[in-house]
Design an enzyme around this catalytic site. Structure first.
Site, mmCIF file in Angstrom:
data_model
loop_
_atom_site.group_PDB
_atom_site.id
_atom_site.type_symbol
_atom_site.label_atom_id
_atom_site.label_comp_id
_atom_site.label_asym_id
_atom_site.label_seq_id
_atom_site.Cartn_x
_atom_site.Cartn_y
_atom_site.Cartn_z
ATOM 1 N N GLU A 192 -4.507 7.776 -3.208
ATOM 2 C CA GLU A 192 -4.972 6.532 -2.612
ATOM 3 C C GLU A 192 -5.285 5.483 -3.680
ATOM 4 O OE1 GLU A 192 -4.701 6.139 0.502
ATOM 5 O OE2 GLU A 192 -5.845 4.329 0.944
ATOM 6 N N HIS B 56 1.768 4.361 -2.833
ATOM 7 C CA HIS B 56 1.892 5.816 -2.669
ATOM 8 C C HIS B 56 3.280 6.270 -3.118
ATOM 9 C CE1 HIS B 56 -1.816 6.822 -0.613
ATOM 10 N NE2 HIS B 56 -1.613 5.973 0.380
ATOM 11 N N HIS C 89 0.831 -1.206 0.000
ATOM 12 C CA HIS C 89 0.000 0.000 0.000
ATOM 13 C C HIS C 89 0.871 1.263 0.000
ATOM 14 C CE1 HIS C 89 -3.644 2.356 1.222
ATOM 15 N NE2 HIS C 89 -2.715 3.136 1.747
ATOM 16 N N GLU C 90 1.776 1.325 0.977
ATOM 17 C CA GLU C 90 2.614 2.530 1.078
ATOM 18 C C GLU C 90 3.561 2.629 -0.108
ATOM 19 O OE1 GLU C 90 1.642 4.667 3.077
ATOM 20 O OE2 GLU C 90 0.440 3.456 4.449
#
Lengths: 505, 505
Positions: B300, B274, B270-271
């Site tokens: 996001e 980003h 997820h990060e």
């Protein structure tokens, strides 16, 4: 002028200084990150960030309105007692201001940018044993430092101007005299040691010491001498340092070598000693001279005291050795404390300053001190530095580095624009021994306390006598005030003779 | 006005914006440090540092001279094409300026100080399950956010003013409509799943996964999807985030739980998602809108795409599962890929947002979205928040948190003054599915590529179509431009039905 005016002027001057210190603490945070955490590709932009902040800080520190207010205060009643908190703040801030206005803004920014990039170039150069790749930026650094010294002016030689940044009120000639006195007694001592048939088994220290255990043990020792980890950290870096990022944020660093016990352990004690000074400064005076360290030499006296006078003492290991044996059963399980103690106090000429023993360490400093004077005078071209370095090592220590990584590339200081910094290490050793002898006398025998694991009395003594004094006294005044006499090489020599005499018979 | 004047005015405007961005990047560095490295006692002074920087940044962003120059440029030829690099820079900077001048300096500084301290109070409160200790500063935060919204003004409701910070040009009513549409299709889907006799064995994921192996595997996966570790880092924190500290310095964070494989692994993907957006932005436009992300919702979309549409796909694990079995032989050695795949895609109402599955996740967002609207309207007193939180969980998910640490205290957002942020997570899911469907069509079947460990085509597609576009298009325009239609919940629902249908039969 009414009674209340000097106070309110003083407050505005202090507010200005505190805001400048806040910006400087942010610069410190970026510097710490740069040397411990930052990914390599970020270096260029970090240099921009630091340059921008440095410019902003310099503008504040050279703000003419602020200078006028300082000048007005210096004539007033608050400055009357130079050793009072207000007197010291006014006097030291005024002195710093008057020095800084001599530096052009462009030169300050160029120095900051060059120092930031220089450290990255140096890291690569050291890794690749490639002095040539470091030469251009090092040459530029010394050119800028010469410009800096010329802009500042100096009483006797260019080097004075730079030394004053680290050891205010000191002169090159006076440092040279003290170090010569030390050398003249040290060289025969080291000679007698070299001629002694006794030799420590230093291979003990080169056994396998797992890095994670080293780290845990180092943290335990740092905490035991009083380093406050709720207001500090320990991290890994290429060239260990201690940085203050705020009144309650002191970060120490080290590097681990699985096959060299002493490197990280004594390194941690060393940096924790710096850290104890930072943590002992008056938080209510943060950002002002009364809440700041006297000089780098005095700072170094704190680190060297905990590293050497405490950490390499037999009493310290009476307390810690059973723990060390428990943590490193493979390496130390069968080693007697006396053999370990002799090993950590072995004296032998070596190549790396930060790994040098207590006795020969000061010769490493002499070499750098002499070389940087020659570089500043322009007598030594930067391109000739590796040769000159190796020649000095041959002359003073009788050994020659096999490559530049273990020679002229070993220290970060010049890469970071720190010229005039090295002699403060030797001064630190001298101050440390002199302070320690006094504390020992006043506290009634420190060895017995260390053997019981009690380090708090010494720490409190240092806090009271040194840390909390801030810059209310100069280094020379502080030594005189605390020990009752001027700086002398005698206490250090007495300490070395008392320790090394029995070991080497 | 001569031909060359608009350019030079534009350059001066850009220089101002870039210098402001440099200060903001320093604030980011301090924020990252605060949440990953900083010792606890340093919190107060760090708040001072951040407050000081925030004030300086706000003054620059609201400098009237700069505003006048932006206004002049907006009338000139460089702003004629709103989607050109120069047009977007002028238009977006002017919009930001006009918004910011509405905020009083004192309020901005108070918000920054409260957010910095609030995060520390929140950390303690969450650790001690003590909402009462968090209440005063949370109450203050919402009071300040209401003041902020009133100062900014809004088209329909206070919440619009805050939402606009994260999702420019969006309205609360429009987000509410899209989320309602999604909810009306999701609830029956989740209901059908709940009624299915099939259940994944999620205990597979709760076996022992040594933290150091998790970290190594997570780094491998992040690098495989293209995260550049020479320009980034991965660290541990309480509430994972991704921070840009400069054009080539992107730091992602995670937290490890030895007994929960998914928490760190999908958190890292997820990060890293980003991070790929940050690393894909145009470095030559750093500090300007053309080099900045469109909105948090679009940001996001990138993290959720890599976490869910890629990371939870069967194809991804065709490539990575043998490696996972090798790294975690004890936990996964005897587990078939299909059982693992079902386990990481299990759907079940749960308490913690960041651990929620793809299907129920949006209900967690709806709860927060509704609560913060009520808090902003003043309909819900902050003291009643824990009760209201628990009631919503009962209503939407059929479960009630056993304590506030697993309930209202789980997220850092409100503690940090982030109100209006949560709905961007749900928008991100919708954008992600819509972009992914388009990429899949254009690149001719992503699954086959993933199964071969090829993630570069998707990353390049995202870079070209989204990252490098900066803010030249709004989120709505970008969706339309890239996918050929307006935002719709259909692609996400189609994806969930296509994946979950076969799993739950």
């Amino acid at each position: 002028m009414t009674q209340s005016e000097p106070e309110s002027l003083y407050e505005s001057v202090c507010r200005h200084a505190r805001e400048t210190a806040l910006l400087a603490s942010i610069e410190s945070a970026l510097g710490w990150d740069e040397r411990t955490m930052m990914p390599p590709a970020a270096a260029d932009y970090r240099a921009e960030q630091v340059t921008y902040l440095a410019g902003m800080i310099h503008r504040r520190r050279t703000d003419p309105q602020w200078g006028e207010r300082l000048a007005a205060l210096a004539e007033g009643p608050l400055a009357a007692d130079p050793h009072s908190e207000t007197g010291a703040n006014i006097r030291r801030l005024k002195r710093q201001y008057e020095k800084r206005v001599k530096l052009p803004q462009g030169l300050v920014e160029e120095l900051a940018r060059t120092a930031s990039l220089g450290q990255h170039v140096w890291q690569e150069a050291r890794r690749n044993n490639d002095f040539a790749s470091f030469l251009p930026i090092l040459d530029k650094t010394f050119r800028l430092k010469r410009e800096e010294a010329d802009a500042l002016g100096y009483p006797e030689c260019r080097y004075d101007a730079l030394l004053d940044d680290f050891e205010p009120d000191e002169r090159t000639s006076s440092v040279a005299r003290v170090l010569a006195e030390l050398r003249d007694r040290l060289v025969p001592l080291v000679g007698r040691i070299g001629a002694s048939p006794r030799r420590p088994d230093v291979s003990i220290l080169l056994r396998r010491y797992p890095v994670d255990v080293q780290e845990a043990f180092g943290r335990q020792a740092a905490a035991a001498i009083g380093f406050d980890f709720t207001a500090g950290r320990l991290d890994v870096t290429a060239h260990p340092f201690c940085a203050g990022l705020g009144p309650r944020d002191c970060r120490i660093t080290t590097r681990f070598n699985e096959r060299a016990f002493g490197e990280a352990f004594f390194g941690i004690l060393h940096e924790a000693g710096h850290g104890l000074y930072d943590q002992g400064l008056r938080a209510d005076q943060y950002g002002l001279p009364a809440g700041d360290a006297v000089s780098l030499g005095i700072h170094e006296s704190q680190s060297r005291m905990w590293e050497n006078l405490v950490g390499r003492s037999r009493a310290f290991w009476q307390h810690f050795y059973p723990e060390a044996q428990k943590r490193f059963p493979e390496a130390l399980g069968g080693v007697a404390i006396d053999d370990f103690y002799f090993a950590i106090n072995g004296v032998r000429p070596s190549l790396i300053r930060v790994e040098a023993d207590e006795a020969t360490y000061n010769l490493h400093i002499l070499i750098r001190f002499e070389l940087e004077q020659a570089l500043m005078d322009g007598q030594l071209p930067v391109g000739d530095l590796p040769g000159a370095w190796n020649e000095k090592y041959r002359h003073y220590l009788g050994i020659v580095p096999p490559n530049d990584s273990q020679g002229v590339l070993q220290d970060i200081h010049w890469a970071g624009g720190l010229v005039g910094y090295f002699p403060t290490y030797a001064l630190g050793n001298l101050y440390a021994a002199q302070f320690f002898a006094r504390a020992d006398a006043e506290l009634g025998g420190l060895a017995a306390q260390f053997a019981r694991g009690e380090f708090e009395p010494l720490r409190q003594w240092l806090r009271r006598n040194i840390h909390e004094q801030g810059q209310c006294y100069s280094a020379a005044e502080l030594v005189e005030r605390v020990t009752g006499g001027p700086l002398s090489p005698e206490p250090l020599l007495a300490h070395l003779e008392a320790k090394l005499g029995p070991l080497y018979a």
